[in-house]
Design a protein around this motif. Sequence first.
Motif, PDB file in Angstrom:
ATOM      1  N   VAL A 291      22.685  65.138  37.329  1.00 30.46           N
ATOM      2  CA  VAL A 291      22.862  66.071  38.404  1.00 30.46           C
ATOM      3  C   VAL A 291      23.912  67.101  37.853  1.00 30.46           C
ATOM      4  CG1 VAL A 291      23.397  66.482  40.800  1.00 30.46           C
ATOM      5  CG2 VAL A 291      21.661  64.830  40.476  1.00 30.46           C
ATOM      6  N   ALA A 292      24.978  66.474  37.580  1.00 29.34           N
ATOM      7  CA  ALA A 292      25.874  67.227  37.222  1.00 29.34           C
ATOM      8  C   ALA A 292      25.750  68.157  35.856  1.00 29.34           C
ATOM      9  CB  ALA A 292      27.498  66.378  36.745  1.00 29.34           C
ATOM     10  N   ILE A 293      25.012  67.707  35.027  1.00 28.36           N
ATOM     11  CA  ILE A 293      24.510  68.581  33.907  1.00 28.36           C
ATOM     12  C   ILE A 293      23.518  69.570  34.458  1.00 28.36           C
ATOM     13  CG2 ILE A 293      23.546  68.486  31.411  1.00 28.36           C
ATOM     14  CD1 ILE A 293      26.406  67.309  31.997  1.00 28.36           C
ATOM     15  N   ALA A 294      22.506  69.206  35.209  1.00 29.11           N
ATOM     16  CA  ALA A 294      21.696  70.179  35.753  1.00 29.11           C
ATOM     17  C   ALA A 294      22.471  71.155  36.501  1.00 29.11           C
ATOM     18  CB  ALA A 294      20.836  69.413  36.793  1.00 29.11           C
ATOM     19  N   LEU A 295      23.407  70.917  37.237  1.00 23.01           N
ATOM     20  CA  LEU A 295      24.290  71.868  38.072  1.00 23.01           C
ATOM     21  C   LEU A 295      24.987  72.972  36.836  1.00 23.01           C
ATOM     22  CD1 LEU A 295      25.761  69.949  40.918  1.00 23.01           C
ATOM     23  CD2 LEU A 295      23.992  71.798  40.976  1.00 23.01           C
ATOM     24  N   LEU A 296      25.606  72.163  36.041  1.00 25.13           N
ATOM     25  CA  LEU A 296      26.132  72.940  34.896  1.00 25.13           C
ATOM     26  C   LEU A 296      25.166  73.917  34.244  1.00 25.13           C
ATOM     27  CD1 LEU A 296      28.610  73.541  32.935  1.00 25.13           C
ATOM     28  CD2 LEU A 296      27.833  71.550  31.386  1.00 25.13           C
ATOM     29  N   ALA A 297      24.071  73.319  33.995  1.00 26.48           N
ATOM     30  CA  ALA A 297      23.082  74.218  33.442  1.00 26.48           C
ATOM     31  C   ALA A 297      22.784  75.760  34.173  1.00 26.48           C
ATOM     32  CB  ALA A 297      21.873  73.430  32.794  1.00 26.48           C
ATOM     33  N   ALA A 298      22.658  75.351  35.449  1.00 27.52           N
ATOM     34  CA  ALA A 298      22.340  76.436  36.353  1.00 27.52           C
ATOM     35  C   ALA A 298      23.342  77.438  36.551  1.00 27.52           C
ATOM     36  CB  ALA A 298      21.967  75.771  37.846  1.00 27.52           C
ATOM     37  N   VAL A 299      24.455  77.049  36.640  1.00 27.01           N
ATOM     38  CA  VAL A 299      25.690  78.016  36.698  1.00 27.01           C
ATOM     39  C   VAL A 299      25.798  78.479  35.396  1.00 27.01           C
ATOM     40  CG1 VAL A 299      28.179  78.192  36.753  1.00 27.01           C
ATOM     41  CG2 VAL A 299      27.047  76.412  38.274  1.00 27.01           C
ATOM     42  N   THR A 300      25.622  78.011  34.297  1.00 24.87           N
ATOM     43  CA  THR A 300      25.385  78.641  32.782  1.00 24.87           C
ATOM     44  C   THR A 300      24.427  79.861  32.705  1.00 24.87           C
ATOM     45  OG1 THR A 300      26.287  76.650  31.862  1.00 24.87           O
ATOM     46  CG2 THR A 300      25.219  78.236  30.395  1.00 24.87           C
ATOM     47  N   VAL A 301      23.236  79.435  33.561  1.00 28.72           N
ATOM     48  CA  VAL A 301      22.173  80.519  33.474  1.00 28.72           C
ATOM     49  C   VAL A 301      22.785  81.795  34.268  1.00 28.72           C
ATOM     50  CG1 VAL A 301      19.808  81.137  34.404  1.00 28.72           C
ATOM     51  CG2 VAL A 301      20.178  78.869  32.901  1.00 28.72           C
ATOM     52  N   ALA A 302      23.280  81.461  35.263  1.00 27.58           N
ATOM     53  CA  ALA A 302      23.753  82.645  36.220  1.00 27.58           C
ATOM     54  C   ALA A 302      24.725  83.420  35.627  1.00 27.58           C
ATOM     55  CB  ALA A 302      24.297  81.961  37.529  1.00 27.58           C
ATOM     56  N   PHE A 303      25.760  82.957  34.880  1.00 30.15           N
ATOM     57  CA  PHE A 303      26.685  83.703  33.996  1.00 30.15           C
ATOM     58  C   PHE A 303      25.721  84.127  32.709  1.00 30.15           C
ATOM     59  CE2 PHE A 303      29.897  81.629  36.679  1.00 30.15           C
ATOM     60  CZ  PHE A 303      30.863  82.732  36.474  1.00 30.15           C
ATOM     61  N   GLU A 304      24.871  83.653  32.222  1.00 34.11           N
ATOM     62  CA  GLU A 304      24.095  84.240  31.224  1.00 34.11           C
ATOM     63  C   GLU A 304      23.347  85.533  31.395  1.00 34.11           C
ATOM     64  OE1 GLU A 304      23.517  82.841  27.360  1.00 34.11           O
ATOM     65  OE2 GLU A 304      25.542  82.984  28.142  1.00 34.11           O
ATOM     66  N   LEU A 305      22.832  85.417  32.688  1.00 30.97           N
ATOM     67  CA  LEU A 305      22.087  86.604  32.949  1.00 30.97           C
ATOM     68  C   LEU A 305      22.427  88.046  32.440  1.00 30.97           C
ATOM     69  CD1 LEU A 305      20.600  85.607  36.321  1.00 30.97           C
ATOM     70  CD2 LEU A 305      19.419  85.600  34.301  1.00 30.97           C
TER      71      LEU A 305
END
Length: 121
Positions: A96-110
């Motif tokens: 779950v923690a890594i999935a959240l990290l990935a989601a936040v990463t995508v938000a900053f990557e857009l």
Amino acid sequence: MPPEVRQDHPVGSALRFATELVAWVATPWALWPYSVPLAVLSPVVLIGLPTLFATPGDKRHVIVAVPGFVTILLVLLQLVAAVAAAWAAWSAVAGVAIALLAAVTVAFELPRWRWLLSRRG
């Protein structure tokens, strides 16, 4: 005149690197029980492909120039590998923690991804 260099948001860059580190560690860990050769090969692929293929302007040194969408696909590969391997190799809490990290990463990557999509390689 040198090509325009994309300035990453420092937080986005740090998040992307953190996710890459997870992928580099978790993927071999998850693959080891099933295939030692794949476990050994996985970080070579996860580190080697983005090192070899890059979009001009996104990195200072480009070995093989590729269009921006290829760079985006390579980042997505890292993100998917990190999340899937974390779920497979570690606890549900880590997954779950890594999935959240990935989601936040995508938000900053857009914003970077929008810029990359305008690059042809």
